[in-house]
Design an enzyme around this catalytic site. Structure first.
Site, short mmCIF file in Angstrom:
data_model
loop_
_atom_site.label_atom_id
_atom_site.label_comp_id
_atom_site.label_asym_id
_atom_site.label_seq_id
_atom_site.Cartn_x
_atom_site.Cartn_y
_atom_site.Cartn_z
N CYS A 106 0.86 -1.18 0.00
CA CYS A 106 0.00 0.00 0.00
C CYS A 106 0.90 1.23 0.00
CB CYS A 106 -0.94 -0.02 1.20
SG CYS A 106 -0.10 -0.10 2.80
N HIS A 150 21.34 -10.89 -15.10
CA HIS A 150 19.94 -10.91 -15.55
C HIS A 150 19.94 -10.71 -17.06
CE1 HIS A 150 15.74 -9.74 -16.03
NE2 HIS A 150 15.51 -10.16 -14.80
#
Length: 717
Positions: free
Chosen positions: A31, A639
């Site tokens: 949130c 990555h």
């Protein structure tokens, strides 16, 4: 030595480790200030280690294996860092459960004595929390309009406003009027119901056709209206299917969806058990709408209006008959409601007041609590400047900015106030004095819902009373915290002594034990630590080398003897190609250095090799990411491509497994770059040092072509 501040990348790893590892995470959301974990086993959480992390403001365990980690304003960045960790490639998904596992989980969710209370307020909070951004946006539009009104540029209360300013009204009223539909959507999703179904049921009583029953009552048979002599309002009743149906305007009425969705959830899940799976898509929504729209219109809607009005009338009575008591009660309650998430019902009452009375009287006193909270934070900020506390200065600055300009108190509460027990009593003094002030002055109202910040001051009426009250609350709390400190005398003395020692160590003072140890190591009087001895040492950058590079020499050489202490390690390129800065990488997580400093390489071929010697701590099942830890603690992430996890391993031929060891140059994976491009993904290979914050510097060598195995990153200790 001071604890090295953690970057978002290493913080993400430590948080995942603290909640029991990626395999213990069933789901993760966030949130405005908190990471919200649903875990497989809440008992695996190491709450002590999480609370000790720099960057974590606090932790909130909940029933049902739910767990919250409070981050503050950087929560979105940390969330993205966690979701991009290699270990999360196989984490964050529900594990298959046997019947026994399911029964055990249900029993476990009831282990808290007051689990139902947690669930109730979690339901309320999750129904509103996703709307925080649009509510704040509407609040700022309202604030801008109020400023223009205060400056007499436009009269926003006039009945004959131009089309331009009527349209401006529509911009912010869109949020407040249709708030019931938005709340219904969120509440439905919270209870595992199709969110659009919940929104549809609520929208049915807000359509032009439903509104026409009231607006055109004189021309529609079966609709009668009466006037309330006391309130001067019209109340209409329509005869539908032979039954009386009370007609209401449901715009902004949030109690109705909050009451309707639990009943819809019971019906929805019951229908899913009745109908076979292959026809659920048609018949479950059909019968849900057929039943719940009339139930809402005939029963829940009028009941929700009555409940909201009743609570509002009760508070209005208290505000009218004992205004000082009311003005004190609200700001004194909020500091205890907000940390528990229990303030949303009062926010709902504010909206109900605006729809029923045309104004709200709760937000004014609430503003004094907010500004007392921000004043306490300002006091901590001044103390951190006075005592040269860098970390607390950064925390307080961010929290104060979020409060004064956004009206958000959580960064102050979790980042500072709840961590130091001396702050809350002093903040409450500001709440008390501010509440008394606003009560003595006769109260403050507002016609709109607004977050209480500096930007929304003009929406309050009378504005001068509100300004006086929040100013007194702010400076009372500031003075109380600043002159009494948030640390005891003993704690302050210890903190200052540690600060002085740390500063001396950073300056390299002769009196510093750390500096003295460095001198002895450099002179060869004592041995260097084993980890440092195993690494390379550096000389200053060669004058002929490109900017940003360093010359690396072997231990024991003449150059190393001259340098003495500057330990450095080189990390090789995992792939041949053109080296670019992370700033040029089209991925905000990497370009922001959330996963550490490093480089990007535009690959010339698909052969990817190990850039360092070490242990493979993670290998993505999809083959697009690898984590390697060297024996002396450097953690390297490789990555391949951007968002290539979506390829689910297609085009990636992995040659290694997690837990094994690799040496520089050993193959990790063979990638079909053409397949990656055909799938629409960037092929840039990223390599970062994820624990960058633990080193003196991590330097990238960019702007050149390299072969696999050429040095591209230097790690300095």
């Amino acid at each position: 030595m001071t604890q090295t501040p953690q970057g978002p990348g290493s913080l993400a790893e430590d948080i995942v480790r603290g909640v029991g590892g990626a395999e213990n995470i069933e789901s993760l959301t966030h949130c405005a200030t908190r990471l919200r974990f649903q875990l497989h086993d809440g008992d695996k959480v190491d709450r002590g280690s999480l609370d000790a992390l720099q960057g974590v403001m606090g932790t909130v365990p909940q029933s049902g294996d739910r767990f919250q980690v409070v981050i503050g304003g950087a929560v979105a960045s940390v969330f993205q860092s966690i979701m991009n960790l290699p270990s999360m490639a196989s984490g964050g998904t529900a594990k298959p459960k046997s019947d026994a596992d399911v029964k055990a989980e249900i029993r476990a969710k009831g282990r808290g004595r007051f689990a139902w209370v947690d669930n109730f307020f979690e339901y309320l909070s999750d129904s509103f929390r996703p709307l925080l951004g649009v509510l704040l946006g509407a609040s700022l539009i309202i604030a801008g309009a109020a400023v223009l009104d205060a400056l007499e540029i436009v009269d926003f209360r006039a009945a004959d406003k131009s089309a331009t300013w009527v349209f401006v009204d529509a911009m912010w009223r869109s949020v407040l009027y249709f708030l019931p539909i938005m709340v219904a959507y969120n509440a439905a999703r919270k209870l595992n119901v199709d969110g659009w179904l919940g929104a549809t049921v609520m929208a049915a009583v807000m359509t032009p056709e439903f509104a026409k029953l009231t607006s055109a009552a004189d021309t529609i048979p079966g609709v009668t209206c009466t006037t309330n002599a006391t309130l001067g309002t019209d109340q209409c009743v329509a005869t539908v299917f032979g039954l009386p149906m009370q007609l209401n305007d449901y715009g902004g009425q949030v109690f109705v969806p909050l009451m309707m969705i639990p009943l819809l959830a019971l019906l929805y899940h019951g229908l899913r058990r009745i109908f076979p799976e292959n026809v659920q898509l048609v018949f479950v929504p059909f019968f849900s709408m057929l039943i719940m729209i009339p139930v809402t219109a005939f029963l829940i809607g009028p009941l929700g209006i009555w409940l909201g009005n009743g609570l509002g009338v009760g508070l209005a009575w208290l505000n009218g008959h004992a205004p000082i008591v009311f003005a004190i009660l609200i700001p004194m309650l909020y500091p205890f409601l907000v940390p528990l998430g229990l303030h949303w019902p009062l926010n709902a009452l504010m909206l109900a007041n605006i729809n029923t009375l045309g104004y709200d009287f709760i937000q004014g006193p609430m503003g004094t609590w907010n500004f007392a909270c921000f004043g306490a934070t300002a006091g901590v900020l001044l103390l951190s400047i006075r005592h040269r506390e860098k970390l607390m200065r950064q925390t307080a600055t961010g929290a104060l900015a979020a409060g004064l300009f956004g009206g958000i108190s959580e960064p102050s509460l979790y980042g500072i106030h709840l961590r130091f027990k001396r702050i809350y009593p002093r903040m409450l003094i500001g709440c008390l004095v501010g509440g008394i002030t606003i009560g003595v002055l006769g109260g403050v109202n507002t016609e709109v819902f607004a977050f209480t910040s500096l930007l929304t001051i003009p929406v309050f009426d009378p504005m001068f009373k509100y300004v006086i009250a929040i100013t007194i609350a702010f400076f009372t709390a500031l003075v109380a915290v600043y002159f009494s400190d948030y640390l005891t005398k003993e704690e302050r003395a210890a903190a200052n002594a540690q600060r002085d020692a740390d500063e001396a160590a950073l300056r390299g003072d002769a009196a510093s034990p750390v500096a003295r140890e460095r001198e002895l190591v450099g002179a060869g009087v004592v041995a260097a630590p084993a980890a440092a001895a195993a690494t390379s040492t550096t000389t200053p950058a060669d004058a002929s080398a490109p900017s940003g590079t360093a010359s690396v020499v072997a231990p024991g050489s003449a150059e190393a003897a001259e340098v003495g202490t500057g330990a450095a390690d080189e990390i090789s390129s995992p792939v041949a190609g053109q080296v670019v800065s992370l700033d040029e990488v089209p991925d905000p997580v990497f370009s922001s250095r959330a996963l550490g400093e490093g480089v990007g390489i535009e690959p010339a071929d698909g052969r990817v090799v190990a850039p360092v010697d070490g242990e493979l701590i993670s290998v993505a099942e999809t083959g697009h990411a690898f984590g390697i830890r060297t024996d002396d603690g450097i953690e390297v992430l490789i990555h391949i491509g951007i968002d290539t996890v979506q390829m689910k391993g297609a085009g990636f031929d992995v040659a290694v497994a997690a837990g094994g060891r690799v040496r520089v140059g050993e193959p990790l994976v063979q990638v079909d770059l053409d397949a990656v491009r055909r799938a629409g993904y960037a092929t840039v290979t990223l390599m970062t040092v994820t624990n960058t914050a633990q080193f003196a510097a991590v330097e990238a060598r960019t702007g050149r072509r390299v072969a696999a195995g050429d040095p591209v990153v230097v790690v300095r200790r």
